[in-house]
Design an enzyme around this catalytic site. Sequence first.
Site, short mmCIF file in Angstrom:
data_model
loop_
_atom_site.label_atom_id
_atom_site.label_comp_id
_atom_site.label_asym_id
_atom_site.label_seq_id
_atom_site.Cartn_x
_atom_site.Cartn_y
_atom_site.Cartn_z
N LYS A 204 -7.98 -6.96 -6.64
CA LYS A 204 -9.03 -5.89 -7.38
C LYS A 204 -9.08 -5.51 -4.66
O LYS A 204 -9.88 -6.85 -4.57
CB LYS A 204 -10.17 -6.19 -6.98
N THR A 258 -20.88 -11.24 3.89
CA THR A 258 -22.13 -12.15 3.23
C THR A 258 -23.20 -12.01 1.83
O THR A 258 -23.47 -12.21 0.84
CB THR A 258 -22.92 -12.63 3.95
N GLU A 278 -15.40 -16.58 1.37
CA GLU A 278 -14.91 -16.26 3.01
C GLU A 278 -15.63 -15.26 3.14
O GLU A 278 -15.23 -13.90 2.69
CB GLU A 278 -13.43 -16.42 3.18
N CYS A 312 -13.41 -11.64 10.88
CA CYS A 312 -14.13 -11.59 10.44
C CYS A 312 -14.49 -13.30 11.70
O CYS A 312 -15.67 -14.30 12.08
CB CYS A 312 -14.26 -12.18 9.28
N GLU A 414 -23.96 -9.89 12.29
CA GLU A 414 -22.39 -9.38 12.38
C GLU A 414 -21.88 -7.47 12.78
O GLU A 414 -22.91 -7.19 11.72
CB GLU A 414 -22.05 -9.90 11.14
#
Length: 509
Positions: A204, A258, A278, A312, A414
């Site tokens: 996906k 996250t 991850e 990332c 982030e």
Amino acid sequence: MTSLHDQNSVTSASASPASIARGVLSLPYSNVDDVFVDGAWTPAIGTDRNPVTDPATGEVWGSVPDGSAEDIDAAVASARRAFAGEWPRLTPTERAGYLLRIADEVEKRATEISLTNTRENGSPVAESSGAAANAAGILRYFASLAGYLEHEDVRAFPRGGGESIVRRDPVGVCALIAPWNFPINLVVSKLAPALLAGCTVVIKPASPTPLSIRLIVDAVAAAGVPAGVVNLITGSGRLGDVLVRHPDVDKVAFTGSTPVGRRIAAASGELLRPVTLELGGKSSAIVLPDADLDAMSSVLIRSCMRNTGQTCYISTRILAPASRYDEVVDMVTATIAAGPQGDPLDQATVFGPTATESQFRTVLDYVESGRAEGARPTTGGRAASLAGGLERGFFVEPTVFADVEPWMRISREEIFGPVLSVLKYADVDEAIALANNTEFGLGGVVFSGDESAAFAVADRMDTGSVGINFFASNHAAPFGGRHDSGLGTEYGIEGLNAYLTYKSIHRRK
Ligand code: NAP
Ligand code: MG
């Protein structure tokens, strides 16, 4: 097989001319109504659609099915049938042969992969032209681990009298869910170990990047992989949730944010379903007082602002010694300001647009918060349209903030866009404390002229990966995050183990 070159080569595979006019681009996929199930492109069952937008212009240039729960059922059933078939019963060396053939087929499609990827998410072609070679490198690395799976693992009972044969069985049907920033790499890093292990998969991709991955599926089909081993469904996050919770999925491998990772972890916990996550990062580059700033400048964008800041593991917090703070700010500012921003289809472009309109707004909000909290922009700091020249699309000027304090949002959260923060530290202990004072733990870099001093600092950083004077991930070494950056690892034998389940067969001796 695996080399820094694989990961870092960004120009080798493409035949793209210097600049490509959108009007003449003929890409293999734009408006499609099918998904890949049972070894064939078949019309989606669901009739809803999702647009595909070029972030450099804001123009919708394609569309794909926004699949339904019935599409997920069909794909999982297809993967289940394939798992009951020959695939997991082939020898690992036989499956490795397929991986090598897929790698060759992927490389044949390098230009189409690069251009489709760039049109979907705005990654400059200088970046996306390495995607096929990188994917082929991952496939070839995992193919090289066939011997590890074939090796008969016999372990004596420590007290004697018997032994155990340790079998490494494939875990089953795997859901592979990927984000939009590296739409090829972040699927293939899951697909390659899953296939070598003998698993079957349902992919996906992220909504903004549903087309480039079809070329990987085409490569799988051209390599002769049996029907049902690899399935692809496109659709929104809602569909990802249906896949994660599907009763017939045995494992979930996810890369993304996250917050979504937490939701997947909660669902997987309830279902006792193994999961690899991850997730996000907020990594630091520690500049030791003896660092060579010219050398650092030459790797700065790669290590700290790769892919227009949408990577990332990049080190978006630069920690500079008070004694050289102004020098570091000047070097970082000059290096970032010198990177050309523009059409991602132009070979010379270093910084493209952000990948989506919502990401564009998020990044500009962070820039505003940095200013409001008292940080000082030294370059950039606004939508690129305000500077003239990039009137369309989702371009944010590459931005550097000085005078950043650890409590500021731009230092803690982030951003996932072209924004760097430069912080000041008094001594090495403080630098390490600042680097470790984050909820994340994904990447990091230490810059120093003294490799052993840098190594000692790297050793004290609470993170999954850290580079000395550069950053690149290595297909042969585990890559994963600590704390809010994730659970488990990809790459290396450790990454392969995530697709295995063990069985110990004890016998007397
Ligand atoms: P995201 O919003 O978390 O989405 C990732 C994928 O999950 C997409 O395919 C998304 O589909 C799907 N999804 C959304 N909600 C879901 C749900 N409830 N259940 C199952 N799947 C769901 O992440 P993104 O915005 O695409 O990517 C940026 C993030 O990825 C950043 O945080 C970045 O740090 C992280 N990332 C991590 C790594 C790493 O290796 N640690 C590497 C790259 C990126 P839709 O697109 O349709 O929403
Ligand atoms: Mg998202």
